[in-house]
Design a protein around this motif. Structure first.
Motif, mmCIF file in Angstrom:
data_model
loop_
_atom_site.group_PDB
_atom_site.id
_atom_site.type_symbol
_atom_site.label_atom_id
_atom_site.label_comp_id
_atom_site.label_asym_id
_atom_site.label_seq_id
_atom_site.Cartn_x
_atom_site.Cartn_y
_atom_site.Cartn_z
ATOM 1 N N GLU A 88 0.806 -1.140 0.150
ATOM 2 C CA GLU A 88 0.057 -0.077 -0.148
ATOM 3 C C GLU A 88 0.932 1.249 0.083
ATOM 4 O O GLU A 88 0.523 2.279 0.761
ATOM 5 C CB GLU A 88 -0.827 0.116 1.246
ATOM 6 N N LYS A 119 2.247 6.517 9.374
ATOM 7 C CA LYS A 119 1.488 5.301 9.053
ATOM 8 C C LYS A 119 2.368 4.119 8.998
ATOM 9 O O LYS A 119 3.337 4.109 8.596
ATOM 10 C CB LYS A 119 0.899 5.338 7.637
ATOM 11 N N GLY A 196 -3.174 -1.566 11.338
ATOM 12 C CA GLY A 196 -2.921 -0.371 10.777
ATOM 13 C C GLY A 196 -2.922 0.824 11.658
ATOM 14 O O GLY A 196 -3.955 1.100 12.104
ATOM 15 N N TYR A 199 -4.967 4.260 10.226
ATOM 16 C CA TYR A 199 -5.957 3.626 9.007
ATOM 17 C C TYR A 199 -7.258 3.359 9.687
ATOM 18 O O TYR A 199 -7.232 3.100 10.913
ATOM 19 C CB TYR A 199 -5.288 2.325 8.679
ATOM 20 N N GLU A 203 -9.871 0.885 5.768
ATOM 21 C CA GLU A 203 -8.935 0.808 4.953
ATOM 22 C C GLU A 203 -8.053 -0.416 5.296
ATOM 23 O O GLU A 203 -7.371 -1.033 4.391
ATOM 24 C CB GLU A 203 -8.083 2.093 5.355
#
Length: 218
Positions: A88, A119, A196, A199, A203
């Protein structure tokens, strides 16, 4: 097995005892007594039904565990294919393979981050094949099949049907940072976790869809 039937018999016996023990009251209470008997029998029936469901679930787990015991754990190379160098748009910053190989468990985990570390994605896989891992997978198999929900001020946790399979979904918020996690049992064999930071749960669900899990053996 015997214990479950014993508990069911005990529940039914106690319900009947309560109903019959009250039958010496006056005839004016006859209607309410009849209702009491019906309610007690209904409650006992529900208890027995619940035990029957538990018994079936335990049988399913036993069958699944026995099948997994006979399988050979996947190799590190097979697991590594599921954990690409980028995911991603994030670069893989670490990967660990075979940490539990000494006890016959095949596992892998990888971490992905963007340049500013705003992230983070973590992916973990544990193969349920083999003597040791099959026991762990058996417990997870039972857990994933129980609908549950827990909500606090900063966390929501649900075990439910998700994308055609049973999964546990967790969302946490700490100040302005959101962390979402999805755990599931892939092909009734592989314990999977995708987490995540930064996120939403949707997502993370898309990341889950894009993992190259198709080549993992049944």
């Amino acid at each position: 097995m015997k214990k479950q039937f014993f508990i069911a018999s005990l529940v039914l016996g106690c319900s009947l005892f309560v109903a019959c023990g009250s039958s010496n009251n006056s005839e004016e209470e006859g209607d309410s007594e009849d209702t009491g008997v019906i309610e007690n029998l209904s409650n006992a029936g529900e208890a027995i039904k619940g035990l029957s469901g538990l018994e079936k679930a335990m049988k399913d787990i036993e069958v699944q565990m026995n099948a997994l015991k006979e399988k050979t754990p996947v190799s590190n190379d097979e697991l590594k294919k599921v954990l690409p160098e980028t995911l991603e748009g994030l670069k893989r910053t670490s990967i660990n393979l075979g940490e539990s190989a000494s006890i016959g468990i095949s596992s892998a985990n990888a971490t992905y981050q963007d340049e500013g570390a705003t992230k983070t994605i973590e992916v973990s896989i544990l193969d349920g094949a083999g003597e040791a891992a099959s026991s762990i997978t058996g417990l997870a198999f039972y857990g994933f099949n129980q609908d549950s929900e827990r909500i606090t001020d900063d966390m929501t946790e649900k075990t439910m049907e998700y994308k055609g399979q049973r999964a546990k979904l967790t969302e946490e918020k700490y100040y302005d940072k959101q962390t979402s996690k999805i755990e599931w049992l892939h092909k009734k064999r592989y314990l999977m976790k995708v987490q995540g930071e930064g996120y939403s749960i949707d997502e993370v669900g898309k990341i889950m869809d894009n993992l190259a899990l198709g080549n993992l053996p049944e």
